[in-house]
Design an enzyme around this catalytic site. Structure first.
Site, mmCIF file in Angstrom:
data_model
loop_
_atom_site.group_PDB
_atom_site.id
_atom_site.type_symbol
_atom_site.label_atom_id
_atom_site.label_comp_id
_atom_site.label_asym_id
_atom_site.label_seq_id
_atom_site.Cartn_x
_atom_site.Cartn_y
_atom_site.Cartn_z
ATOM 1 N N LYS A 101 -10.149 -6.525 -12.731
ATOM 2 C CA LYS A 101 -10.952 -6.737 -11.526
ATOM 3 C C LYS A 101 -11.723 -5.456 -11.180
ATOM 4 O O LYS A 101 -11.169 -4.360 -11.267
ATOM 5 C CB LYS A 101 -9.990 -7.117 -10.395
ATOM 6 C CG LYS A 101 -10.616 -7.192 -9.032
ATOM 7 C CD LYS A 101 -9.543 -7.315 -7.956
ATOM 8 C CE LYS A 101 -10.109 -6.807 -6.645
ATOM 9 N NZ LYS A 101 -9.136 -6.478 -5.639
ATOM 10 N N LYS A 109 -12.576 0.296 -7.181
ATOM 11 C CA LYS A 109 -12.795 1.738 -7.331
ATOM 12 C C LYS A 109 -11.530 2.450 -7.800
ATOM 13 O O LYS A 109 -11.597 3.466 -8.461
ATOM 14 C CB LYS A 109 -13.358 2.351 -6.052
ATOM 15 C CG LYS A 109 -12.458 2.257 -4.844
ATOM 16 C CD LYS A 109 -13.068 3.011 -3.671
ATOM 17 C CE LYS A 109 -12.128 3.027 -2.478
ATOM 18 N NZ LYS A 109 -11.911 1.688 -1.875
ATOM 19 N N LYS A 124 0.826 -1.211 0.000
ATOM 20 C CA LYS A 124 0.000 0.000 0.000
ATOM 21 C C LYS A 124 0.861 1.262 0.000
ATOM 22 O O LYS A 124 0.520 2.252 -0.635
ATOM 23 C CB LYS A 124 -0.946 0.006 1.216
ATOM 24 C CG LYS A 124 -2.175 -0.863 1.028
ATOM 25 C CD LYS A 124 -3.345 -0.048 0.535
ATOM 26 C CE LYS A 124 -4.616 -0.793 0.332
ATOM 27 N NZ LYS A 124 -4.853 -1.741 -0.627
#
Ligand code: TRP
Length: 326
Positions: free
Chosen positions: A193, A196, A112
């Protein structure tokens, strides 16, 4: 009765991927388990701390969606994480026994940080994300945690923290197990996939016209240019969605008619639109009902929070006892 717990971050609107991959499963679990479903707003803050204004709106929309898809406050305890500060108290106690190395090794920690470049995630809060998640789970002594594959590393650390706690202070927590949903990843409008961050979603809050428009402009087999060209359904993201939302018969029919050019892409999309509408229509009308009654929504969150607090307090008392806190 055994307990199930799961939550989602209010970091954006919910889409078909969330519905098929998680929420529909949560709804089914209500019949068999004592379920706790919550909105993980503190977790959203770990990455969105510079501007939290969006989180509030997302919480409201998430609450509407939880109810609209069929989570039933009579069967499940539905609540908001930050309204149960006991999670934070357990989080700090668990943080005392959690080695730094365990946290630094969690794959999502580095991933991340690399993925999200516009914010500084070298923070204590972000490193402690899995400890907070462990507190969410352990404070209800949950037996099962329905999550996607992406959350398994967090569940693994929860189990490690659980074992370490029980080893140090005596058996307090059952070791929670993950419940993986068997559903395939929902394909997004562009064939990747649905997510958002790819901007390729059909949202539960999209208007019918929007959903129709999104599907009508979806990519199909890139080599099928003219109506008379024969196509390969496997190369079309539309067909991937048929696999989830259409019957076996319809799937075979659209696949065959694509290969023989018996139908055009728009015909194939019309069938998909019809089937996705079948799933979304009850959600749309329920959303409308709930959106008209914001106070009712808040009451449900308050009542759920009260119930959650009782269970959380009970565990916390036990934890403080075994720790020998004064
Ligand atoms: N980390 C989860 C996610 O991003 C959300 C979450 C927070 C959660 N606490 C949890 C999920 C506890 C399951 C159990 O989806």
């Amino acid at each position: 009765m055994e307990r199930v717990l799961s939550g989602m971050q209010p970091s954006g609107r919910l889409h078909l991927g969330n519905l098929v991959g998680a929420l529909q499963n949560w709804v089914r679990l209500q019949e068999k388990y004592e379920c706790y479903y919550f909105i993980a707003d503190w977790h959203a803050l770990t990455t969105q701390y510079t501007d939290a204004s969006q989180i509030k709106e997302n919480i409201e929309d998430m609450l509407v969606n939880y109810l609209a898809v069929g989570l039933d406050p009579k069967k499940s305890t539905i609540f908001i994480q930050s309204w149960v500060p006991e999670h934070a108290e357990l989080h700090i106690l668990l943080s005392m026994i959690t080695p730094l190395g365990w946290l630094e090794r969690v794959p999502t920690y580095k991933e991340k940080q690399q993925e999200i470049k516009d914010r500084d995630l070298a923070t204590h809060g972000f490193l402690g994300y899995p400890v907070l998640q462990s507190a969410d789970i352990l404070i209800y002594k949950a037996n099962y945690v329905p999550v996607g594959i992406d959350q398994l590393s967090h569940l693994e650390i929860t189990r490690e923290i659980c074992r370490r706690f029980n080893f140090l202070y005596g058996d307090v927590f059952p070791e929670p197990e993950g419940l993986l949903t068997e559903f395939p990843k929902v394909t997004g409008l562009d064939g990747r996939k649905m997510s958002k961050s790819y901007n390729n979603c059909i949202y539960l809050s999209d208007a019918p016209k929007e959903v129709e428009q999104k599907i009508k402009t979806m990519m199909t087999d890139p080599k099928r240019i003219r109506r008379t060209d024969k196509g390969d359904p496997e190369l079309s993201p539309v067909f991937q969605l048929h696999k989830i939302f259409s019957t076996k018969n319809e799937q075979e029919e659209v696949a065959d008619s694509c290969r023989t050019a018996a139908i055009g892409c728009l015909d194939c999309k019309e069938i998909l639109i019809k089937n996705i509408f079948k799933v979304l229509e009850p959600i749309w009308s329920a959303r409308k009902r709930f959106l008209e009654k914001p106070e009712f929504l808040k009451d449900i969150a308050r009542a759920g929070t009260e119930k959650a607090k009782m269970a959380a307090k009970e565990t916390l008392t036990e934890v403080k006892n075994v720790l020998g806190l004064y």
